[in-house]
Design an enzyme around this catalytic site. Structure first.
Site, PDB file in Angstrom:
ATOM      1  N   GLY A  31       0.732  -1.269   0.048  1.00  0.00           N
ATOM      2  CA  GLY A  31       0.070   0.071   0.040  1.00  0.00           C
ATOM      3  C   GLY A  31       0.742   1.374   0.162  1.00  0.00           C
ATOM      4  O   GLY A  31       1.922   1.169  -0.212  1.00  0.00           O
ATOM      5  N   GLU A  35       3.719   6.146  -8.200  1.00  0.00           N
ATOM      6  CA  GLU A  35       3.368   5.804  -9.379  1.00  0.00           C
ATOM      7  C   GLU A  35       4.282   4.469  -9.800  1.00  0.00           C
ATOM      8  O   GLU A  35       3.790   3.856 -10.770  1.00  0.00           O
ATOM      9  CB  GLU A  35       4.170   6.977 -10.319  1.00  0.00           C
ATOM     10  CG  GLU A  35       4.031   6.956 -11.673  1.00  0.00           C
ATOM     11  CD  GLU A  35       2.546   6.881 -12.376  1.00  0.00           C
ATOM     12  OE1 GLU A  35       1.675   7.784 -11.544  1.00  0.00           O
ATOM     13  OE2 GLU A  35       2.070   6.147 -12.954  1.00  0.00           O
ATOM     14  N   GLY A  36       5.161   3.992  -9.252  1.00  0.00           N
ATOM     15  CA  GLY A  36       5.608   2.537  -9.179  1.00  0.00           C
ATOM     16  C   GLY A  36       4.626   1.693  -9.040  1.00  0.00           C
ATOM     17  O   GLY A  36       4.527   0.751  -9.832  1.00  0.00           O
ATOM     18  N   HIS A  37       3.945   1.719  -7.892  1.00  0.00           N
ATOM     19  CA  HIS A  37       2.959   0.689  -7.762  1.00  0.00           C
ATOM     20  C   HIS A  37       1.624   0.733  -8.990  1.00  0.00           C
ATOM     21  O   HIS A  37       1.199  -0.312  -9.418  1.00  0.00           O
ATOM     22  CB  HIS A  37       2.015   1.044  -6.865  1.00  0.00           C
ATOM     23  CG  HIS A  37       2.761   0.819  -5.363  1.00  0.00           C
ATOM     24  ND1 HIS A  37       3.215   2.017  -4.617  1.00  0.00           N
ATOM     25  CD2 HIS A  37       3.411  -0.186  -4.941  1.00  0.00           C
ATOM     26  CE1 HIS A  37       3.704   1.443  -3.385  1.00  0.00           C
ATOM     27  NE2 HIS A  37       3.946   0.119  -3.655  1.00  0.00           N
ATOM     28  N   GLN A  61       7.773 -10.065   7.455  1.00  0.00           N
ATOM     29  CA  GLN A  61       8.820  -9.565   6.726  1.00  0.00           C
ATOM     30  C   GLN A  61       9.752  -8.346   7.465  1.00  0.00           C
ATOM     31  O   GLN A  61      10.823  -8.046   6.977  1.00  0.00           O
ATOM     32  CB  GLN A  61       8.845  -9.307   5.423  1.00  0.00           C
ATOM     33  CG  GLN A  61       8.012  -8.099   5.056  1.00  0.00           C
ATOM     34  CD  GLN A  61       7.276  -8.127   3.685  1.00  0.00           C
ATOM     35  OE1 GLN A  61       6.550  -8.557   3.284  1.00  0.00           O
ATOM     36  NE2 GLN A  61       7.888  -7.117   2.903  1.00  0.00           N
ATOM     37  N   LYS A 149      12.733  -2.829  -8.650  1.00  0.00           N
ATOM     38  CA  LYS A 149      13.458  -2.061  -7.686  1.00  0.00           C
ATOM     39  C   LYS A 149      13.798  -3.054  -6.453  1.00  0.00           C
ATOM     40  O   LYS A 149      14.729  -2.811  -6.079  1.00  0.00           O
ATOM     41  CB  LYS A 149      12.442  -0.960  -7.227  1.00  0.00           C
ATOM     42  CG  LYS A 149      13.150   0.002  -6.614  1.00  0.00           C
ATOM     43  CD  LYS A 149      12.307   0.269  -5.328  1.00  0.00           C
ATOM     44  CE  LYS A 149      13.043   0.860  -4.182  1.00  0.00           C
ATOM     45  NZ  LYS A 149      12.383   0.766  -2.949  1.00  0.00           N
ATOM     46  N   ASP A 150      13.014  -3.760  -6.028  1.00  0.00           N
ATOM     47  CA  ASP A 150      13.305  -4.829  -5.034  1.00  0.00           C
ATOM     48  C   ASP A 150      13.788  -5.855  -5.821  1.00  0.00           C
ATOM     49  O   ASP A 150      13.089  -7.041  -5.949  1.00  0.00           O
ATOM     50  CB  ASP A 150      12.211  -5.274  -4.311  1.00  0.00           C
ATOM     51  CG  ASP A 150      11.472  -3.885  -3.738  1.00  0.00           C
ATOM     52  OD1 ASP A 150      11.810  -3.685  -2.674  1.00  0.00           O
ATOM     53  OD2 ASP A 150      10.494  -3.310  -4.341  1.00  0.00           O
ATOM     54  N   MET A 184      11.170   5.552  -6.869  1.00  0.00           N
ATOM     55  CA  MET A 184      10.202   5.759  -5.893  1.00  0.00           C
ATOM     56  C   MET A 184       9.929   4.609  -4.976  1.00  0.00           C
ATOM     57  O   MET A 184      10.250   3.420  -5.339  1.00  0.00           O
ATOM     58  CB  MET A 184       8.858   5.837  -6.834  1.00  0.00           C
ATOM     59  CG  MET A 184       8.757   6.940  -7.694  1.00  0.00           C
ATOM     60  SD  MET A 184       7.309   7.174  -8.537  1.00  0.00           S
ATOM     61  CE  MET A 184       7.494   8.596  -9.609  1.00  0.00           C
ATOM     62  N   SER A 186       7.551   4.190  -1.083  1.00  0.00           N
ATOM     63  CA  SER A 186       6.848   4.348   0.010  1.00  0.00           C
ATOM     64  C   SER A 186       7.535   5.036   1.003  1.00  0.00           C
ATOM     65  O   SER A 186       7.118   5.874   1.912  1.00  0.00           O
ATOM     66  CB  SER A 186       5.775   3.329   0.531  1.00  0.00           C
ATOM     67  OG  SER A 186       5.279   2.855  -0.517  1.00  0.00           O
TER      68      SER A 186
END
Ligand code: AMP
Length: 285
Positions: A31, A35-37, A61, A149-150, A184, A186
């Site tokens: 959540g 813009e990445g999501h 995690q 990104k991850d 980007m 969160s």
């Protein structure tokens, strides 16, 4: 848009889509959308009949000293943003729904989770692969989209899906960046103005690394040293790691080629940021 909170209801919703031959695309998230999501959701929208997005800040995690309780959340804002990109269904379970009393089953992908973030966040990927395995069983997607990104997360999920013969496709999506190159996240919300400026050093280090590689430098150590200097010079930064690894096995590698990844994790103030670049790919922005 449907919002489903119960595991059973989510399973029967997906089952009914599957029965009528619909293709389900899935985007798992924690959540606080950016813009990445949304790019991942739009990518899923291109090929899926039904797009399901999960919003779940997964406690397994997070380490005991990590930011679980203060992780940013804004469900109403997320709902609007997902609606704007035509998501069909949000799966929004509670902790009790995901990890009821007596819960005791975990998935551990071994080798690829041990290097990089696995060194400073022991148990993190065990939590990630476990929750994704559960979410796949609940949402029953034909494919799921993950951000590169991850990068280590993406590789670990692909490994799990392959190793356990799970019947879905994992799609990787390139890192979406701010105009100035900052990836980007969160967690960028935690950065003060000055810290945000310093956080740009991650992208700058990747840029310099790519430039050195393109100019003929193949020694990982030389590229890493240069990147370390650049990041250390920026105020508020504390490097967790800067490594160059094989992009599939995630083992450290002494000599760079197109299929090696440079991955970095840096604390800027109290915020831990990660970024990466595969040398054979385009570094956007
Ligand atoms: P998170 O909510 O941080 O768990 O991220 C949910 C999904 O969005 C994961 O697959 C992430 O890799 C992906 N994601 C996060 N940030 C970005 C970004 N800047 N570009 C592309 N994908 C991203």
């Amino acid at each position: 848009m449907n919002v489903i909170k119960s595991v059973r209801k989510m399973q029967s919703y997906s089952e009914s889509i599957r029965k009528r031959g619909g293709k389900i695309g899935f985007v798992p998230t924690m959540g606080f959308f950016h813009e990445g999501h949304l790019s991942l959701m739009k990518e899923a929208r291109k090929v899926a009949d039904t797009v399901v997005v999960s919003i779940y800040v997964n406690p397994t995690q997070f380490g005991p000293k990590e930011d679980l309780s203060k992780y940013p959340r804004d469900f109403d804002r997320d709902l609007k943003m997902a609606g704007n990109v035509n998501v069909d269904c949000i799966f929004y379970p509670s902790d009790r729904e995901m990890y009821p009393a007596h819960y005791q089953t975990y998935v551990d992908v071994e080798k690829v989770t041990r290097n990089l973030c696995g060194l400073s966040r022991p148990g993190h990927f065990r939590g990630v692969t476990t929750v994704c395995n559960k979410l796949f069983n609940i949402v029953k997607p034909h494919f799921a989209v993950f951000g590169k990104k991850d990068f280590q997360q993406f590789i670990s999920i692909k490994r799990m899906v392959d190793d356990l013969n799970m019947d879905l496709e994992i799609i990787g999506y390139p890192t979406v960046r701010e105009k100035d190159g900052l990836a980007m996240s969160s967690r960028n919300k935690y950065l003060s103005g000055d810290e945000r400026q310093s956080a740009l050093s991650l992208f700058k280090a990747l840029k310099v690394a790519q430039k050195m590689y393109s100019a003929g430098e193949k020694k990982s150590a030389s590229i890493i040293t240069k990147a370390e200097k650049l990041i250390a010079k920026a105020p508020f930064t504390a490097i967790d790691y800067i490594k160059i690894c094989d992009a599939e096995t995630l083992k450290d590698i002494a000599s760079v080629n197109d299929k090696t990844v440079m991955a970095l994790a840096v604390k800027v103030g109290n915020t831990r940021l990660i970024d990466n670049h595969v040398f054979g790919e385009k570094l956007e922005k």
